[in-house]
Structure formats: structure tokens, C-alpha cells
Design a protein around this motif. Structure first.
Motif, PDB file in Angstrom:
ATOM      1  N   MET A  42       0.809  -1.218   0.000  1.00 15.33           N
ATOM      2  CA  MET A  42       0.000   0.000   0.000  1.00 15.33           C
ATOM      3  C   MET A  42       0.844   1.271   0.000  1.00 15.33           C
ATOM      4  O   MET A  42       0.300   2.374  -0.147  1.00 15.33           O
ATOM      5  N   PHE A  43       2.147   1.150   0.168  1.00  8.93           N
ATOM      6  CA  PHE A  43       2.986   2.344   0.267  1.00  8.93           C
ATOM      7  C   PHE A  43       2.808   3.305  -0.910  1.00  8.93           C
ATOM      8  O   PHE A  43       2.621   4.503  -0.706  1.00  8.93           O
ATOM      9  N   PRO A  44       2.891   2.826  -2.172  1.00  5.31           N
ATOM     10  CA  PRO A  44       2.698   3.783  -3.279  1.00  5.31           C
ATOM     11  C   PRO A  44       1.308   4.405  -3.279  1.00  5.31           C
ATOM     12  O   PRO A  44       1.147   5.574  -3.659  1.00  5.31           O
ATOM     13  N   ILE A  45       0.299   3.628  -2.860  1.00  2.00           N
ATOM     14  CA  ILE A  45      -1.071   4.148  -2.809  1.00  2.00           C
ATOM     15  C   ILE A  45      -1.175   5.229  -1.732  1.00  2.00           C
ATOM     16  O   ILE A  45      -1.719   6.320  -1.967  1.00  2.00           O
ATOM     17  N   GLY A  98      -7.071  -6.198  12.285  1.00  2.45           N
ATOM     18  CA  GLY A  98      -6.129  -5.207  11.781  1.00  2.45           C
ATOM     19  C   GLY A  98      -6.318  -4.884  10.319  1.00  2.45           C
ATOM     20  O   GLY A  98      -6.287  -3.718   9.912  1.00  2.45           O
ATOM     21  N   VAL A  99      -6.529  -5.909   9.502  1.00  2.00           N
ATOM     22  CA  VAL A  99      -6.666  -5.652   8.063  1.00  2.00           C
ATOM     23  C   VAL A  99      -7.980  -4.951   7.759  1.00  2.00           C
ATOM     24  O   VAL A  99      -8.068  -4.131   6.833  1.00  2.00           O
ATOM     25  N   LEU A 100      -9.014  -5.224   8.549  1.00  2.00           N
ATOM     26  CA  LEU A 100     -10.279  -4.510   8.384  1.00  2.00           C
ATOM     27  C   LEU A 100     -10.099  -3.028   8.720  1.00  2.00           C
ATOM     28  O   LEU A 100     -10.595  -2.149   7.998  1.00  2.00           O
ATOM     29  N   GLY A 101      -9.377  -2.760   9.795  1.00  2.00           N
ATOM     30  CA  GLY A 101      -9.097  -1.372  10.146  1.00  2.00           C
ATOM     31  C   GLY A 101      -8.254  -0.670   9.099  1.00  2.00           C
ATOM     32  O   GLY A 101      -8.480   0.509   8.779  1.00  2.00           O
ATOM     33  N   LEU A 102      -7.284  -1.385   8.537  1.00  2.74           N
ATOM     34  CA  LEU A 102      -6.410  -0.805   7.521  1.00  2.74           C
ATOM     35  C   LEU A 102      -7.193  -0.331   6.301  1.00  2.74           C
ATOM     36  O   LEU A 102      -6.884   0.703   5.704  1.00  2.74           O
ATOM     37  N   ALA A 103      -8.196  -1.087   5.927  1.00  2.00           N
ATOM     38  CA  ALA A 103      -8.971  -0.758   4.730  1.00  2.00           C
ATOM     39  C   ALA A 103      -9.751   0.544   4.877  1.00  2.00           C
ATOM     40  O   ALA A 103      -9.998   1.234   3.872  1.00  2.00           O
ATOM     41  N   PHE A 104     -10.131   0.886   6.108  1.00  2.00           N
ATOM     42  CA  PHE A 104     -11.022   2.034   6.293  1.00  2.00           C
ATOM     43  C   PHE A 104     -10.410   3.138   7.164  1.00  2.00           C
ATOM     44  O   PHE A 104     -11.105   4.101   7.499  1.00  2.00           O
ATOM     45  N   ALA A 105      -9.127   3.010   7.523  1.00  2.00           N
ATOM     46  CA  ALA A 105      -8.482   4.031   8.352  1.00  2.00           C
ATOM     47  C   ALA A 105      -8.402   5.359   7.592  1.00  2.00           C
ATOM     48  O   ALA A 105      -7.850   5.412   6.486  1.00  2.00           O
ATOM     49  N   PRO A 106      -8.915   6.441   8.172  1.00  2.00           N
ATOM     50  CA  PRO A 106      -8.916   7.726   7.469  1.00  2.00           C
ATOM     51  C   PRO A 106      -7.681   8.583   7.745  1.00  2.00           C
ATOM     52  O   PRO A 106      -7.541   9.656   7.173  1.00  2.00           O
ATOM     53  N   LEU A 165      -3.118  -5.439  -8.999  1.00  2.00           N
ATOM     54  CA  LEU A 165      -4.436  -5.970  -9.359  1.00  2.00           C
ATOM     55  C   LEU A 165      -5.559  -5.529  -8.423  1.00  2.00           C
ATOM     56  O   LEU A 165      -6.726  -5.521  -8.827  1.00  2.00           O
ATOM     57  N   ILE A 166      -5.219  -5.171  -7.177  1.00  2.00           N
ATOM     58  CA  ILE A 166      -6.270  -4.846  -6.205  1.00  2.00           C
ATOM     59  C   ILE A 166      -6.164  -3.409  -5.707  1.00  2.00           C
ATOM     60  O   ILE A 166      -7.127  -2.639  -5.776  1.00  2.00           O
ATOM     61  N   LEU A 167      -4.984  -3.022  -5.224  1.00  2.00           N
ATOM     62  CA  LEU A 167      -4.872  -1.731  -4.567  1.00  2.00           C
ATOM     63  C   LEU A 167      -4.878  -0.559  -5.543  1.00  2.00           C
ATOM     64  O   LEU A 167      -5.428   0.505  -5.241  1.00  2.00           O
ATOM     65  N   VAL A 168      -4.253  -0.723  -6.720  1.00  2.00           N
ATOM     66  CA  VAL A 168      -4.302   0.364  -7.703  1.00  2.00           C
ATOM     67  C   VAL A 168      -5.730   0.595  -8.197  1.00  2.00           C
ATOM     68  O   VAL A 168      -6.211   1.731  -8.217  1.00  2.00           O
ATOM     69  N   PRO A 169      -6.482  -0.461  -8.584  1.00  2.00           N
ATOM     70  CA  PRO A 169      -7.868  -0.222  -9.027  1.00  2.00           C
ATOM     71  C   PRO A 169      -8.810   0.211  -7.910  1.00  2.00           C
ATOM     72  O   PRO A 169      -9.667   1.068  -8.116  1.00  2.00           O
ATOM     73  N   PHE A 170      -8.673  -0.376  -6.694  1.00  2.00           N
ATOM     74  CA  PHE A 170      -9.654  -0.140  -5.633  1.00  2.00           C
ATOM     75  C   PHE A 170      -9.157   0.804  -4.547  1.00  2.00           C
ATOM     76  O   PHE A 170      -9.944   1.199  -3.684  1.00  2.00           O
ATOM     77  N   GLY A 171      -7.857   1.113  -4.541  1.00  2.00           N
ATOM     78  CA  GLY A 171      -7.326   1.996  -3.530  1.00  2.00           C
ATOM     79  C   GLY A 171      -7.248   1.334  -2.163  1.00  2.00           C
ATOM     80  O   GLY A 171      -7.249   0.098  -2.040  1.00  2.00           O
ATOM     81  N   GLN A 172      -7.215   2.141  -1.136  1.00  2.00           N
ATOM     82  CA  GLN A 172      -7.051   1.654   0.229  1.00  2.00           C
ATOM     83  C   GLN A 172      -8.130   0.655   0.627  1.00  2.00           C
ATOM     84  O   GLN A 172      -7.851  -0.340   1.306  1.00  2.00           O
ATOM     85  N   LYS A 173      -9.353   0.884   0.198  1.00  2.00           N
ATOM     86  CA  LYS A 173     -10.450  -0.011   0.586  1.00  2.00           C
ATOM     87  C   LYS A 173     -10.290  -1.413   0.000  1.00  2.00           C
ATOM     88  O   LYS A 173     -10.929  -2.362   0.469  1.00  2.00           O
ATOM     89  N   GLY A 174      -9.453  -1.550  -1.015  1.00  2.00           N
ATOM     90  CA  GLY A 174      -9.194  -2.879  -1.570  1.00  2.00           C
ATOM     91  C   GLY A 174      -8.600  -3.834  -0.550  1.00  2.00           C
ATOM     92  O   GLY A 174      -8.736  -5.057  -0.671  1.00  2.00           O
ATOM     93  N   ALA A 175      -7.939  -3.289   0.483  1.00  2.00           N
ATOM     94  CA  ALA A 175      -7.377  -4.141   1.536  1.00  2.00           C
ATOM     95  C   ALA A 175      -8.461  -4.915   2.270  1.00  2.00           C
ATOM     96  O   ALA A 175      -8.190  -5.955   2.878  1.00  2.00           O
TER      97      ALA A 175
END
Length: 409
Positions: A42-45, A98-106, A165-175
Motif C-alpha cells: 500500500m505504500f505507493p497508494i 487489523g486488516v479490516l481497520g487498515l482498509a477504512f483508516a482515514p 491488481l487490487i490496490l491500484v484499481p480499488f485503492g485503500q479499501k481494496g485491503a
């Protein structure tokens, strides 16, 4: 120096290798580490969406890995005294949170908190997963640890694909998709936990059987501590180089070769996949040629390649990345088994210390190299890290497998 541990860890070398359990725990390792790989992926995102600096990205990597690094040896020490089979699925529940929090952390702070939960799950999983591999190994400890560790390295190798395949198209929420991965891992680990608990009942838990495993002489014990420090320092050198590549090489490739994020991540994918293959082959080679030999060749053999890598064109860089990943990571599982045999009776502790140190040194490397990149530039940072494998010459200070065996006769 009598140790408390399950008898099968030391007495079952004549039994058959339990491949079914090895493959399942390796799959769980893959799922666990693929979740962890979401963080650096997720670093580049995050750099684009939140405008984070290299130093802030390094802090995120540090938060993930330092928690795991500190906790793993403690988990190993606790479970060496009292095995806890169901700690495995419970640990993965922390990862799921943790991964659920990562997807939606603002915010940056909530991202750090989320990755701490992922680190806690990893801290529980790794030493206990390594113990399961040891219990199922039979006489083939190198192979068993390689099967287990290649699962983890394969999961880490998925990071570039996750980004592309996931993070570039969907962004942070892809996590958020990785909550499914975590749930699958929890289910598999419940099965492993029942096998683990049953194995303890069959083999018994008899600390008194361990009394003859430690050398009586204090000088021997002091030597063993020195050898262990050398192993940990070698892990330090390897981990810092891998941290430099996995966290910052994508930025270097984007700058040097004018790559897109997807193209840079594919180069990183080649490095990590080759590393996973190296991890798999390293264990069987160590069973045949000796662990010290493989550790030495892994470090020294990769050094010329890592030094040359920053100076070659992109079409040659991908080849060198593959070769460096394969050679350097061939010692990953070997250092774990070497430490476990160096300090018998402490299977979980040694797994937690060696693998945990790899995470911890990667964490410190992530922060230090991030600060270094902000200070002297990314190019000089990548060039400097290429010299780290030369520290592999310290392997010459270690005893051979036969010398270790003679100590414990």
C-alpha cells in the motif's frame, strides 16, 4: 540448562514426515504473510492519496514489524513452557481485525494502529507455526522448515500483484478483501490446533527427558551464545537488504526507468517469487551439504549481484533481481533450523527470535532507509544497501553441523 518442551520436538526424528500438516501450515503461512504484504504494497497508494513522506511510510513498516519482532520471542518462550495449540487461530483473529481497520483508516495514526494489530497476529502465528513444522518434520527438519517458510515468502511475493491488481484499481479499501483471506486462515488453523493438541496427548509433555541436551560446561554455553549472536547479525544484514528492496525499490524503478507503479511492482514480484523458490530449495540443500555451508554461500554468493544491481538497465535488472532473490533467501529457513539445533529445547523461542528478528531488523531498516532516502537520495540508498550481504563472511565464525552435534553428545 534443562528445558521444558514437548518430547516429540527432540525424540521423534525417527518418525515419518507428516506432509499433510506441513502443507496446511505452509498454506496458512502464505495466507498470513499475504495479509502482511498488503502493508508495504500500500505504500505507493498511501504516498499518493495521503501525501506521506518516505519517513512516514517507514514508520508504518516499523509499527508492523517491530511489534511482531518484540512479541515473537516472548510467545516462543511461553509456549516452550506450555504449548498452546489454539493460540494459532486466536492470533489470526487479531490479524483479521487489523486488516479490516487498515482498509477504512482515514488517518496516518489509525493506519499505524491497524498495522499493530496485524503485527500482533503475526507474533503469535510465526513461532507456533514453526513449532508445528518442527513437530511434523520427522527426520527432515531442513525440508520441513523450507516448506513452512516458503509459504510465508510466497505470501510476501504476492505484494506486487496485490498492488497492481487490487490496490491500484480499488485503492485503500481494496485491503478489505483480505478479511476473507484471514477468515480462511483462521478456519485452517482450527484444524491444525486440533492436530497439535492431539499430538501433545500422544507424545506426552515430559520436561525431564530434556536434561541431557545442554552442554554442562559454562564455556560451551558462552560459545553457543556467541554463535547465536553471529546468526542474528547475519539475519540483520539480510533483513536490511530485503527491506530496502521490498519497501523502496519500486520508487527507485519508477524514478530510474520511468516505470508505472504496476511495472515497478512486477519487478519486485520477480525478486520475491525467486526468493520464495530459494527458500524452498535452501532447506533440502542444507540437509545434504550442511547448514553453515548454505548460509555462507547464500550471503557471499548474492553480494556481487546486489552491488551491481543499481547500475544496470531495466531489462538486465529483472534478471539480477531474480538471481539475488533466489540466492539470498536460500538461507532463510536454514538460519531458523540452525538456531533451533544450536539451542535445543527452545524450538519456539529460537523460531521467534530468528524470524522475529528478521521482522524487527526489517522494521528498523524500513525507518532508517526511509530517513536515509529522504536525506541522501533514493539512488545512493539503494546503492549502499547492495553491500550488506558482504557481512556474510562472518559465517566463517560459526561451527559446522557436526560440531554442534558433538557438543550435545
Amino acid at each position: 540448562m534443562a528445558q521444558t518442551a514437548t518430547v516429540q520436538e527432540f525424540k521423534k526424528t525417527d518418525s515419518a514426515t507428516t506432509y499433510k500438516i506441513l502443507f496446511i501450515i505452509a498454506l496458512c503461512h502464505l495466507l498470513n504473510d499475504s495479509i502482511q504484504s498488503v502493508v508495504p504494497a500500500m505504500f505507493p497508494i498511501l504516498e499518493q492519496s495521503m501525501g506521506l513522506s518516505f519517513t512516514q511510510l517507514g514508520i508504518i513498516g516499523f509499527s508492523l514489524n517491530i511489534v511482531s519482532s518484540i512479541m515473537q520471542p516472548f510467545v516462543g518462550m511461553i509456549t516452550d513452557r506450555k504449548p498452546m495449540p489454539f493460540a494459532l487461530p486466536i492470533g489470526l483473529m487479531f490479524t483479521l481485525i487489523g486488516v479490516l481497520g487498515l482498509a477504512f483508516a482515514p488517518s496516518f495514526l489509525l493506519i499505524v494502529i491497524s498495522v499493530v494489530f496485524i503485527g500482533l497476529g503475526s507474533a503469535v502465528f510465526h513461532p507456533e507455526g514453526s513449532r508445528v513444522a518442527y513437530m511434523a518434520a520427522g527426520p527432515r527438519r531442513g525440508l520441513a522448515q523450507s516448506i513452512y517458510q516458503v509459504g510465508g515468502n510466497s505470501g510476501q511475493a504476492l505484494a506486487p500483484l496485490i498492488t497492481a491488481l487490487i490496490l491500484v484499481p480499488f485503492g485503500q479499501k481494496g485491503a478489505g478483501w483480505f478479511t476473507i483471506v484471514a477468515a480462511v486462515a483462521v478456519g485452517l488453523l482450527v484444524y491444525i490446533a486440533f492436530w497439535y493438541a492431539n499430538k501433545l496427548k500422544i507424545d506426552g509433555h515430559k520436561p525431564k527427558e530434556m536434561k541431557n541436551l545442554a552442554p554442562a560446561s559454562f564455556s560451551f554455553q558462552r560459545q553457543i551464545r556467541f554463535y547465536l549472536l553471529v546468526i542474528l547479525f547475519l539475519i540483520f544484514a539480510r533483513s536490511w537488504y530485503i527491506s530496502g528492496i521490498t519497501n523502496y525499490y519500486a520508487f527507485y524503478a519508477i524514478d530510474k526507468y520511468s516505470f508505472s507503479i504496476q511495472q515497478a511492482q512486477l519487478y519486485l514480484f520477480v525478486f520475491l517469487v525467486a526468493g520464495a523458490l530459494g527458500t524452498f530449495f535452501g532447506g533440502p540443500l542444507a540437509d545434504r551439504f550442511g547448514k553453515k555451508t548454505i548460509i555462507l554461500l547464500s550471503m557471499i554468493g548474492s553480494a556481487p549481484i546486489t552491488i551491481l544491481l543499481p547500475f544496470v538497465p531495466h531489462y538486465f535488472a529483472v534478471v539480477l533481481l531474480a538471481i539475488a532473490g533466489f540466492i539470498l533467501m536460500s538461507s532463510f529457513s536454514v538460519t531458523v533450523v540452525y538456531a533451533q539445533e544450536l539451542v535445543p529445547g527452545k524450538i519456539g523461542t529460537m523460531a521467534g527470535l530468528t524470524v522475529g528478528l528478521a521482522f524487527g531488523m526489517g522494521a528498523l531498516g524500513s525507518v532508517f532507509l526511509g530517513v536515509l532516502a529522504d536525506t541522501i537520495g533514493l539512488t545512493l540508498t539503494i546503492i549502499s544497501t547492495g553491500f550488506l550481504p558482504l557481512l556474510g563472511f562472518l559465517t566463517l565464525l560459526l561451527p559446522s553441523d557436526k560440531q554442534i552435534a558433538d557438543i550435545y553428545k
